[in-house]
Design a protein around this motif. Structure first.
Motif, PDB file in Angstrom:
ATOM      1  N   ARG A  16       0.838  -1.203   0.000  1.00 21.20           N
ATOM      2  CA  ARG A  16       0.000   0.000   0.000  1.00 21.20           C
ATOM      3  C   ARG A  16       0.873   1.254   0.000  1.00 21.20           C
ATOM      4  O   ARG A  16       0.544   2.251  -0.585  1.00 21.20           O
ATOM      5  CB  ARG A  16      -0.949  -0.032   1.202  1.00 21.20           C
ATOM      6  CG  ARG A  16      -2.387  -0.232   0.740  1.00 21.20           C
ATOM      7  CD  ARG A  16      -3.329  -0.388   1.908  1.00 21.20           C
ATOM      8  NE  ARG A  16      -3.665  -1.771   2.136  1.00 21.20           N
ATOM      9  CZ  ARG A  16      -3.520  -2.407   3.307  1.00 21.20           C
ATOM     10  NH1 ARG A  16      -3.023  -1.774   4.342  1.00 21.20           N
ATOM     11  NH2 ARG A  16      -3.869  -3.650   3.428  1.00 21.20           N
ATOM     12  N   ASP A  19       1.683   2.028  -3.473  1.00 23.65           N
ATOM     13  CA  ASP A  19       0.555   2.679  -4.144  1.00 23.65           C
ATOM     14  C   ASP A  19       0.574   4.174  -3.847  1.00 23.65           C
ATOM     15  O   ASP A  19       0.401   5.005  -4.733  1.00 23.65           O
ATOM     16  CB  ASP A  19      -0.785   2.097  -3.647  1.00 23.65           C
ATOM     17  CG  ASP A  19      -1.007   0.664  -4.129  1.00 23.65           C
ATOM     18  OD1 ASP A  19      -0.110   0.125  -4.800  1.00 23.65           O
ATOM     19  OD2 ASP A  19      -2.070   0.095  -3.826  1.00 23.65           O
ATOM     20  N   ASP A  77      -3.637   2.887 -11.750  1.00 22.42           N
ATOM     21  CA  ASP A  77      -4.956   2.939 -11.122  1.00 22.42           C
ATOM     22  C   ASP A  77      -5.022   1.867 -10.037  1.00 22.42           C
ATOM     23  O   ASP A  77      -5.107   0.676 -10.327  1.00 22.42           O
ATOM     24  CB  ASP A  77      -6.012   2.689 -12.208  1.00 22.42           C
ATOM     25  CG  ASP A  77      -7.430   2.755 -11.649  1.00 22.42           C
ATOM     26  OD1 ASP A  77      -7.589   2.747 -10.407  1.00 22.42           O
ATOM     27  OD2 ASP A  77      -8.369   2.798 -12.456  1.00 22.42           O
ATOM     28  N   ALA A  78      -4.949   2.329  -8.790  1.00 21.91           N
ATOM     29  CA  ALA A  78      -4.854   1.394  -7.659  1.00 21.91           C
ATOM     30  C   ALA A  78      -6.087   0.504  -7.541  1.00 21.91           C
ATOM     31  O   ALA A  78      -6.033  -0.548  -6.914  1.00 21.91           O
ATOM     32  CB  ALA A  78      -4.630   2.161  -6.364  1.00 21.91           C
ATOM     33  N   SER A  79      -7.190   0.911  -8.169  1.00 21.11           N
ATOM     34  CA  SER A  79      -8.388   0.083  -8.048  1.00 21.11           C
ATOM     35  C   SER A  79      -8.302  -1.150  -8.947  1.00 21.11           C
ATOM     36  O   SER A  79      -9.135  -2.035  -8.888  1.00 21.11           O
ATOM     37  CB  SER A  79      -9.630   0.908  -8.411  1.00 21.11           C
ATOM     38  OG  SER A  79      -9.663   1.134  -9.800  1.00 21.11           O
ATOM     39  N   LYS A  80      -7.285  -1.192  -9.813  1.00 22.92           N
ATOM     40  CA  LYS A  80      -7.210  -2.304 -10.759  1.00 22.92           C
ATOM     41  C   LYS A  80      -6.097  -3.289 -10.458  1.00 22.92           C
ATOM     42  O   LYS A  80      -5.920  -4.267 -11.175  1.00 22.92           O
ATOM     43  CB  LYS A  80      -7.042  -1.757 -12.180  1.00 22.92           C
ATOM     44  CG  LYS A  80      -8.298  -1.072 -12.666  1.00 22.92           C
ATOM     45  CD  LYS A  80      -8.130  -0.508 -14.040  1.00 22.92           C
ATOM     46  CE  LYS A  80      -9.458   0.059 -14.542  1.00 22.92           C
ATOM     47  NZ  LYS A  80      -9.287   0.937 -15.673  1.00 22.92           N
ATOM     48  N   SER A  82      -2.186  -3.902  -7.787  1.00 19.68           N
ATOM     49  CA  SER A  82      -1.185  -3.249  -6.942  1.00 19.68           C
ATOM     50  C   SER A  82      -0.169  -2.508  -7.794  1.00 19.68           C
ATOM     51  O   SER A  82      -0.002  -2.785  -8.991  1.00 19.68           O
ATOM     52  CB  SER A  82      -0.483  -4.292  -6.087  1.00 19.68           C
ATOM     53  OG  SER A  82       0.355  -5.090  -6.892  1.00 19.68           O
ATOM     54  N   TRP A  86       1.563  -3.403 -11.450  1.00 21.46           N
ATOM     55  CA  TRP A  86       1.565  -2.449 -12.575  1.00 21.46           C
ATOM     56  C   TRP A  86       2.982  -2.340 -13.153  1.00 21.46           C
ATOM     57  O   TRP A  86       3.188  -2.439 -14.358  1.00 21.46           O
ATOM     58  CB  TRP A  86       1.071  -1.083 -12.097  1.00 21.46           C
ATOM     59  CG  TRP A  86       0.976  -0.058 -13.172  1.00 21.46           C
ATOM     60  CD1 TRP A  86       0.092  -0.035 -14.212  1.00 21.46           C
ATOM     61  CD2 TRP A  86       1.802   1.113 -13.325  1.00 21.46           C
ATOM     62  NE1 TRP A  86       0.303   1.070 -14.997  1.00 21.46           N
ATOM     63  CE2 TRP A  86       1.355   1.791 -14.471  1.00 21.46           C
ATOM     64  CE3 TRP A  86       2.869   1.638 -12.599  1.00 21.46           C
ATOM     65  CZ2 TRP A  86       1.933   2.971 -14.919  1.00 21.46           C
ATOM     66  CZ3 TRP A  86       3.446   2.814 -13.032  1.00 21.46           C
ATOM     67  CH2 TRP A  86       2.985   3.471 -14.172  1.00 21.46           C
ATOM     68  N   TRP A 193      -6.001 -11.382  -3.587  1.00 22.04           N
ATOM     69  CA  TRP A 193      -6.970 -10.748  -4.470  1.00 22.04           C
ATOM     70  C   TRP A 193      -8.105 -11.692  -4.789  1.00 22.04           C
ATOM     71  O   TRP A 193      -7.871 -12.814  -5.099  1.00 22.04           O
ATOM     72  CB  TRP A 193      -6.317 -10.301  -5.769  1.00 22.04           C
ATOM     73  CG  TRP A 193      -5.310  -9.256  -5.528  1.00 22.04           C
ATOM     74  CD1 TRP A 193      -3.946  -9.434  -5.450  1.00 22.04           C
ATOM     75  CD2 TRP A 193      -5.531  -7.875  -5.300  1.00 22.04           C
ATOM     76  NE1 TRP A 193      -3.333  -8.264  -5.192  1.00 22.04           N
ATOM     77  CE2 TRP A 193      -4.267  -7.287  -5.087  1.00 22.04           C
ATOM     78  CE3 TRP A 193      -6.679  -7.074  -5.238  1.00 22.04           C
ATOM     79  CZ2 TRP A 193      -4.120  -5.927  -4.829  1.00 22.04           C
ATOM     80  CZ3 TRP A 193      -6.521  -5.738  -4.977  1.00 22.04           C
ATOM     81  CH2 TRP A 193      -5.259  -5.173  -4.777  1.00 22.04           C
TER      82      TRP A 193
ATOM     83  N   GLN B  37     -16.955 -10.737 -15.171  1.00 17.18           N
ATOM     84  CA  GLN B  37     -16.330 -10.293 -13.919  1.00 17.18           C
ATOM     85  C   GLN B  37     -15.470 -11.373 -13.310  1.00 17.18           C
ATOM     86  O   GLN B  37     -14.436 -11.103 -12.720  1.00 17.18           O
ATOM     87  CB  GLN B  37     -17.419  -9.877 -12.928  1.00 17.18           C
ATOM     88  CG  GLN B  37     -17.668  -8.392 -12.952  1.00 17.18           C
ATOM     89  CD  GLN B  37     -18.275  -7.931 -11.649  1.00 17.18           C
ATOM     90  OE1 GLN B  37     -18.898  -8.714 -10.936  1.00 17.18           O
ATOM     91  NE2 GLN B  37     -18.089  -6.667 -11.330  1.00 17.18           N
ATOM     92  N   ARG B  44      -6.769 -10.697 -12.291  1.00 12.01           N
ATOM     93  CA  ARG B  44      -6.133  -9.824 -11.308  1.00 12.01           C
ATOM     94  C   ARG B  44      -5.332 -10.626 -10.276  1.00 12.01           C
ATOM     95  O   ARG B  44      -4.175 -10.326  -9.991  1.00 12.01           O
ATOM     96  CB  ARG B  44      -7.205  -9.001 -10.617  1.00 12.01           C
ATOM     97  CG  ARG B  44      -6.624  -8.048  -9.648  1.00 12.01           C
ATOM     98  CD  ARG B  44      -7.666  -7.084  -9.200  1.00 12.01           C
ATOM     99  NE  ARG B  44      -7.106  -6.282  -8.134  1.00 12.01           N
ATOM    100  CZ  ARG B  44      -7.720  -5.243  -7.596  1.00 12.01           C
ATOM    101  NH1 ARG B  44      -8.911  -4.894  -8.025  1.00 12.01           N
ATOM    102  NH2 ARG B  44      -7.153  -4.563  -6.658  1.00 12.01           N
ATOM    103  N   TRP B  94      -5.304  -0.712 -18.881  1.00 14.19           N
ATOM    104  CA  TRP B  94      -4.509   0.072 -17.937  1.00 14.19           C
ATOM    105  C   TRP B  94      -3.014  -0.169 -17.998  1.00 14.19           C
ATOM    106  O   TRP B  94      -2.240   0.667 -17.598  1.00 14.19           O
ATOM    107  CB  TRP B  94      -5.012  -0.135 -16.513  1.00 14.19           C
ATOM    108  CG  TRP B  94      -4.860  -1.538 -16.006  1.00 14.19           C
ATOM    109  CD1 TRP B  94      -5.598  -2.614 -16.385  1.00 14.19           C
ATOM    110  CD2 TRP B  94      -3.925  -2.019 -15.051  1.00 14.19           C
ATOM    111  NE1 TRP B  94      -5.187  -3.724 -15.721  1.00 14.19           N
ATOM    112  CE2 TRP B  94      -4.162  -3.406 -14.890  1.00 14.19           C
ATOM    113  CE3 TRP B  94      -2.908  -1.427 -14.308  1.00 14.19           C
ATOM    114  CZ2 TRP B  94      -3.431  -4.189 -14.044  1.00 14.19           C
ATOM    115  CZ3 TRP B  94      -2.186  -2.220 -13.446  1.00 14.19           C
ATOM    116  CH2 TRP B  94      -2.440  -3.590 -13.325  1.00 14.19           C
TER     117      TRP B  94
END
Lengths: 193, 250
Positions: A16, A19, A77-80, A82, A86, A193, B37, B44, B94
């Motif tokens: 975190r 992030d 984009d942290a919502s997608k 870590s 990325w 996750w 989803q 992910r 992304w």
């Protein structure tokens, strides 16, 4: 339910932290970038070396990737996922781009011939940690075909078609082995996750 | 439970380790993932798992890398955030930053090329006797208002820098660190046009890893510049897969 944050790599808190640092980097904070560099340069370079092999080319790719982290930090984009993922996704993509062009195919043999590097094995050993040990143990828990498929695809930079050709499986089998193997690794390493 | 299409869904693993080399197949999977989803969630988790594999391959980077990267940040402008509101469909995936990276490489390449050529030019100018005419020709290309420069890394090693001017119908080539060829082989330059493919000359042997600058005339609008490895003396048409292809613009 899987336990959180017990896997190798970065402890959950650090994750975190990364992030947050990346958000600062996006605003041009060079000090934050130094922290990001110090946490991720080793894994970035190590991954690229595994795929590209040639030390000089690996250094070039690593340089491009790390600078891209600086340049494109606002696109994280942290919502997608870590921050580490990325960055590693960019690193893997760039390493694979380097070895996977049509021209490169002809030069794979040459690459294999250059393979024995040794040299910094000592440094590598020093880097080895308990967490790496855990990854190794989890990899050992896979079937041979799962482990070889994943290793060739991720560390070797091969496409699943190439993996199928190398291991002599059908495309369907290899796709499934990569997926099943990764799921097993995920559960073994406690990815949350 | 609803049945999903196994063949597409099974790609989550291959996608997470970037092992889908077929662009169409990858796009198809990405489209599927936007509706599924379960798939995007799985991708992910598997991507985070792959990251653990990367961390376990960690090794100390070369000593000079830190300074190089950190000093480059002060010269590198950052991308603005994406504020596009046209919806998720219009947004890039992304983690696919390849196109921006390309333009960045091009920008860096231009700076690099300018330096390389400047050195080459200064060096060349010392040989006033024989080289003046050639230098003038080089300078004419370099200073042409429409001159463009491109530096590309060759996957087998080395870099090639091209500066070309369509107005002057010429290009300058310099190389650095191209692998030495076995005896009887040579690097050959090409102008590959829609109507014809013409040889643009041979690269001289490299000295201390550098070759050139080589000046080639005859470049035409719409040409692609290529380099292949050919038998000594060169051939009339390329016979091997090019190690470099650069589409000209302007």
């Amino acid at each position: 339910m899987r336990p959180a944050g017990t896997g190798p790599g970065l402890p959950e808190g650090k994750d975190r932290d990364l992030d947050r640092l990346l958000a600062l980097v996006a605003r041009g904070d060079e000090e934050a970038f130094v922290s990001v560099y110090d946490q991720l340069a080793g894994p970035v370079y190590g991954l690229i070396r595994r795929v590209v092999r040639n030390p000089a080319q690996s250094e070039e790719v690593a340089q491009e990737v790390l600078l891209e982290v600086w340049r494109a930090a606002s696109r994280f984009d942290a919502s997608k996922g870590s921050a580490a993922t990325w960055v590693m996704t960019i690193a893997h993509r760039r390493a694979v781009d380097r070895v996977r062009s049509a021209v490169a195919a002809a030069e794979r043999e040459q690459r294999a011939a250059e393979l024995p590097t040794g040299g910094d094995d000592v440094a590598e050993a020093v880097e080895a940690s308990l967490e790496q040990e855990r990854v190794r143990r989890c990899l050992d828990g896979l079937t041979d075909l799962q482990r070889e498929s994943i290793t060739l695809a991720y560390y070797g930079g091969y496409s699943y078609r190439e993996v199928a050709a190398l291991l002599g499986g059908t495309l369907g089998t290899i796709k499934t082995r990569i997926r099943d193997g990764l799921i097993r690794l995920r559960d073994c390493m406690g990815v949350s996750w | 439970m609803r049945l999903f299409r196994h063949d597409v869904h099974a790609l989550t693993g291959a996608y997470a380790v970037d092992a889908i080399d077929d662009e169409l197949e990858r796009e198809k999977f990405e489209r599927h993932m936007r509706r599924c989803q379960q798939c995007s969630g799985e991708v992910r988790g598997l991507s985070e798992t792959a990251t653990k594999l990367a961390f376990s391959a960690s090794r100390p980077p070369p000593a000079g890398l830190r300074d190089t990267v950190l000093s480059a940040t002060s010269r590198t402008r950052q991308l603005p955030p994406v504020v596009d509101r046209t919806g998720p469909r219009a947004r890039a995936h992304w983690w696919t930053g390849r196109l921006p990276m390309l333009s960045y490489s091009l920008a860096m390449a231009t700076v690099g090329a300018a330096i390389v050529l400047l050195i080459a030019l200064i060096g060349a100018r010392h040989d006033l006797d024989q080289a003046r005419a050639r230098n003038e020709a080089l300078a004419a290309v370099l200073s042409a208002p429409d001159s463009r420069s491109v530096t590309q890394t060759i996957s087998s090693g080395g870099r090639v820098t091209l500066v070309y001017s369509l107005r002057k119908h010429a290009m300058i080539v310099t190389t650095r660190g191209l692998p030495a060829l076995p005896p009887g082989k040579v690097y050959q330059l090409w102008f590959i046009g829609p109507p014809t493919t013409r040889s643009a000359g041979l690269l001289p042997g490299s000295q201390a890893g550098r070759a050139g600058p080589v000046l080639s005339s005859g470049l035409a609008r719409g040409d692609t510049i290529g380099i292949t490895i050919e038998p000594a003396g060169g051939t009339r048409l390329p016979t091997t897969t090019p190690i470099l292809l650069v589409v000209t613009h302007g």
